[in-house]
Design an enzyme around this catalytic site. Structure first.
Site: not given
Length: 999
Positions: A602, A642, A722
């Site tokens: 992402h 992910d 992230s």
């Protein structure tokens, strides 16, 4: 060839990789990409910290408390308790067992209170004590004669002091423990428990997680002694967009707290008469720093406030913003005070010391842009006040533990401990981080209450002044930010360095303080001695691996006016790329010296199409801790996992420092976890905590599926973290940070490194994800570090060429091979059906083999339809295509002499057919030309007509095959031409099982 990887770039890329790989020994850092490393005794000892040992001791006494209905059903909630006596006495919250009683307090006959122990035993329990005022319950577990339960010692909770390390241990359900670490702070005011206010001296607060997951859990000191029971009754779920104003208010005011154990001993005095409360010795460290300097921490309020405001019942942490009230610190015995500039607006200010003394003060000077002011108390002649001297902020160590102190209401010292997560940014780095330029960044909790207070090192050095509004650039925005502080929690805090303050107020200090004192002259600090005193395993491991960590930036081509205002502060433009603007940012970590890196899908999703190919109007680049920047290619992505694999574009022969991949299965709950990344755009930031739980299954907002088996940590994971690294005290990667749960403070989640390692090989390096040719073989490294063929796909190109399992791979395309990644990258530069030469060693012989690779699209078709094909153009086979198309046209129209209006400019040539399919009746041969599918169209009041749908590209054939494949197999009629004859080939399209990597 894929236009992302032009031929010249491919050769350069492979050459860089070969040059780097050949110089590496067999046990290079890349070896950990294959399997977890074997730790030395010294490495195991580093991870076995006293904190981990305390967690493990305390954890055996923590139980899961449950209410069962009719012997089968249970009330679902996070619910813990702590065993304080081997005879089975358990402390918990009354609201966790209240369902077992009716409105008159009588036990319901259909309900039972049970506890589940650390060993998994489920035992009955009686509620033998209820304290409705403090929401406490005392349980007696039913034990068989002669049996006991692991129990914890209980400390005298009245002796817990601000800054003291606290451990929270909970068992929120039957299978999982949750551990959190933080520091103690005292309540600034009372809390309503059930229906009545409970005074601050009975409460204990912490920046450790005290939210839903910890409800009923124990708060332990560093000796593993119980000091409080967590109560999450004031925690509310996040307010949705349709929530009422009251619900939004409750969500904003959500907080957790703990009841000190001495309250339980007063409430259940008779039952606990034989349970001792241990009196702990004085605890060293930052708690000692807080005790030593707390008298110098003051409350500062605007003179218009005649009386000190009372703490709000919904704000025991004292964090809510108030422009007329904040903390400050005395920095000279003559009464000089440093505080936040936003409170120093009136002519008269009032300063309250912890001793209760109240003084009037005047503003000597202030620097509004940095939100700092210098005050002077109106002291009686000859009177001196306690103070803490300004230190040398240049001596600060990245990753050292620091404490922030506050005294908002003039009597109770609040404290928060965290890492110094970033040193002040200067030069080019400062220009790209204008919001935090020149500030310390820390994981200590800085809010409206302790803003203006001191940031102190373990040696007591005053490193800076806390500023809750430092993330915003100008004073007007600071005011709005403070108003928003009522609704925001953050794991990032900022403090203005002492050396900046010394320079900013040099003239004022020169007039009011001793010329040779620490206010005017920077004190001399022995850097080595301070490293020995204040450095830590965390600071040392971060320094050692600093250049492994990436700040990832995704940019898009500019199409319009330049961004201005607050958004330009949140996402500053990058000066070296004027044609692109910043679209998003995240973190990453280098896993191979050749510049391979990992991040989340992402993080880079906006820069690629659904198949992982790059968008030409987007760019991805990264920066390292040493300031170097690189443009990046997104090699492959996996949305379901992910994960994304990146390649940094390095100079010829350049190699980078890389992280070693650890073993997440061997990580224990309670081990130290360090997160490094780019939270909120504050690059190269470090936060730390512990692995608070393993095997967590969660839904993440914006993701398509449930994520299973995640590591949970209370290291600060904020937006921008992230894709970054979660490492242990050896510097080994234990997870890729993926999400933070912003409904609960200090809970983050990471993808375990063992899962990442597996997906790196099975998915990220697959021909589909890499958009490369398909060889039909898998390579690996044996125990001697040699590259060998681990698996060969039946009927794949390698199998057809004669490659066998166990063959050693010596070279490819004339270049020596040493690792799997190198081979995969070389196949990415190869082309379908163009000979790919490999040299093998089989036994004592060297064997040269030519493989004719398929495209990944062709292999997808083969797995489902049992034949493979290649694209050809009229330039390559004009006569063959025209003959096939004319034959098909005449068959379709019934005109035996007809000519198609247009020639066939491209088509598909069958290159391989599965032998089992031929044996089963599939009439298809190598060399057949694929034409398409003939279908019948039925129309009302008209005769049926036939349509021939042409299929001329592999992509179109793949889409057709995918659309018609079923689990059981669906038979379709595919027109092909062999010579001058149309073949109606009956092809069975069957979807491969999931373990066959169906596409």
């Amino acid at each position: 060839m894929n236009d992302l990887f032009p031929r010249r770039a491919t050769r350069l890329f492979a050459g860089m990789l070969l040059g780097g790989a050949m110089a590496l020994p067999a046990q290079s850092p890349t070896f950990s990409l294959l399997r977890p490393p074997e730790l030395t005794d010294a490495e195991r000892a580093v991870r076995n910290t006293p904190t981990l040992q305390t967690f493990q001791r305390a954890g055996s006494s923590v139980v899961h408390v449950l209410v069962k209905i009719a012997g089968e059903f249970r009330v679902q909630r996070d619910s813990s308790g702590v065993t304080i006596s081997s005879s089975g006495l358990v402390l918990t919250n009354l609201h966790l067992v209240r369902d077992a009683f009716d409105k008159n307090g009588v036990l319901r006959p259909t309900h039972k209170v049970m506890v589940r122990t650390a060993k998994g035993e489920e035992l009955p329990a009686k509620v033998i004590g209820q304290d409705g005022v403090h929401d406490l319950a005392l349980l007696q577990v039913g034990l068989e004669d002669g049996t006991t339960l692991p129990a914890v010692e209980v400390a005298d909770s009245r002796k817990v002091s601000p800054g003291e390390t606290l451990l929270v241990v909970a068992r929120p359900d039957e299978t999982i423990y949750a551990n959190f670490v933080g520091s103690a702070t005292v309540a600034q005011g009372p809390v309503v428990v059930v229906d009545k206010p409970v005074e601050p001296d009975r409460l204990l607060l912490s920046d450790a997680n005290m939210k839903r997951q910890a409800d009923g859990g124990g708060v332990f000191d560093v000796h593993g002694r119980l000091v409080a029971i967590v109560n999450s009754s004031k925690v509310r779920p996040p307010a949705g967009k349709d929530a009422s104003e009251q619900e939004k208010l409750e969500a904003r005011n959500s907080f957790g707290f703990a009841l000190r154990t001495h309250v339980a001993f007063q409430s259940f005095a008779k039952a606990l008469a034989r349970v001792a409360q241990k009196d702990d010795p004085v605890k060293p460290g930052l708690a000692g720093v807080a005790r030593q300097y707390c008298d110098a921490v003051v409350s500062v309020r605007d003179g218009s406030l005649a009386d000190m405001p009372k703490p709000e019942l919904v704000d025991p942490y004292g964090k809510f913003a108030n422009d007329k009230l904040c903390s400050g610190v005395l920095v000279d015995p003559s009464g000089l005070v440093l505080t936040s500039a936003h409170v120093a607006v009136g002519e008269q200010l009032i300063v309250t010391l912890r001793s209760g003394k109240v003084y009037r003060a005047k503003t000597v000077a202030k620097r509004a842009a940095k939100n700092v002011a210098l005050l002077r108390l109106e002291l009686p002649k000859g009177e001196k006040v306690p103070f803490v001297a300004l230190g040398d902020s240049d001596a600060a160590i990245l990753g050292e533990r620091v404490i922030v102190l506050g005294n908002r209401y003039g009597s109770a010292i609040s404290a928060s401990v965290g890492l110094l997560s970033s040193l002040p940014r200067e030069g080019e780095s400062a220009s790209q981080h204008r919001r935090s330029a020149g500030y310390f960044q820390t994981g200590a909790y800085i809010h409206g209450g302790n803003s203006g207070g001191p940031l102190l090192g373990r040696d007591g050095m005053l490193l800076g002044i806390a500023d809750s509004a430092a993330a915003v650039e100008n004073v007007e925005m600071k005011a709005s930010h403070d108003a928003e502080a009522k609704t925001q929690d953050s794991t990032l805090g900022f403090a203005l360095p002492s050396n900046w303050i010394r320079e900013a107020f040099r003239s004022e200090f020169g007039e009011l303080a001793a010329k040779d004192g620490p206010l005017c002259a920077t004190p001399k600090v022995d850097a080595k001695a301070r490293e020995n005193t204040c450095g830590s395993g965390i600071s040392r491991v971060v320094a050692k691996h600093a250049d492994c960590f990436l700040n990832v930036f995704v940019k898009t081509q500019k199409t319009g006016t330049k961004r201005t205002g607050f958004m330009s502060e949140l996402f500053p433009e990058v000066a070296d790329d004027k044609d692109f603007r910043l679209l998003g940012q995240g973190s990453g970590v280098i896993i191979d010296p050749t510049g391979l890196a990992l991040t989340n899908w992402h993080v880079v999703d906006a820069a690629v199409y659904a198949d992982g190919s790059p968008r030409k109007d987007h760019k991805v680049f990264v920066s390292l801790g040493n300031g170097k920047k690189y443009e990046v290619e997104v090699l492959s992505t996996s949305r379901g996992d992910d994960l994304a694999l990146l390649q940094l574009r390095l100079g010829e022969g350049e190699q980078l420092q890389c992280i070693r991949l650890g073993d997440s299965d061997a990580i224990a709950v309670g081990e130290t976890a360090i997160a490094v990344g780019n939270p909120h755009g504050f690059s190269n930031s470090v936060t730390a905590g512990v692995v608070s739980a393993k095997g967590r299954d969660i839904m993440i907002k914006g993701r398509a599926r449930l994520f299973r088996g995640l590591l949970q940590t209370d290291a600060g994971i904020n937006p921008g973290n992230s894709g970054g690294a979660l490492i242990d005290l050896n510097g080994d990667l234990i997870g890729i940070n993926s999400a933070g749960d912003h409904s609960q403070a200090k809970i983050g989640f990471a993808i375990p490194v063992n899962y990442v390692r597996a997906k790196f090989h099975s998915t990220l390096l697959s021909s589909e994800r890499m958009r490369s040719v398909f060889l039909g073989m898998e390579a690996s490294i044996d125990q001697k570090g040699r590259l060998f063929v681990k698996a060969v796909t039946d009927y794949g190109p390698a199998a057809e060429a004669g490659v066998k399992v166990g063959d050693l791979l010596l070279s490819a395309q004339g270049e020596k091979l040493s690792n799997k990644v190198q081979l995969v990258k070389m196949t990415r530069g190869a082309e379908p059906f163009v000979p790919f030469r490999v040299e093998l060693q089989r036994g004592d012989q060297k064997v040269g083999i030519v493989i004719h690779p398929l495209s990944d699209t062709a292999w997808t078709i083969f797995k489902r339809a049992n034949f493979a094909a290649r694209e050809v153009t009229a330039h390559q086979a004009r006569e063959l295509l025209n003959t096939a198309w004319t034959t098909a046209y005449r068959e379709h129209t019934g005109d035996t002499a007809g000519e198609p209006p247009m020639g066939m400019q491209a088509g598909l040539l069958v290159t391989q057919v599965h032998p089992d399919a031929v044996a089963g009746g599939l009439d298809m041969k190598k060399g057949d030309v694929v034409i398409g599918v003939r279908r019948t169209v039925r129309e009302i009041h008209l005769a049926d007509r036939h349509v021939l749908d042409h299929i001329r590209t592999l992509k179109a054939l793949r889409d057709f095959v995918r659309a018609n494949s079923t689990k059981e197999g669906k038979t379709v009629e595919l027109w092909t031409v062999r010579g001058d004859k149309v073949i109606r080939a009956r092809v069975t399209l069957k979807r491969p099982p999931p373990d066959a990597s169906a596409k």
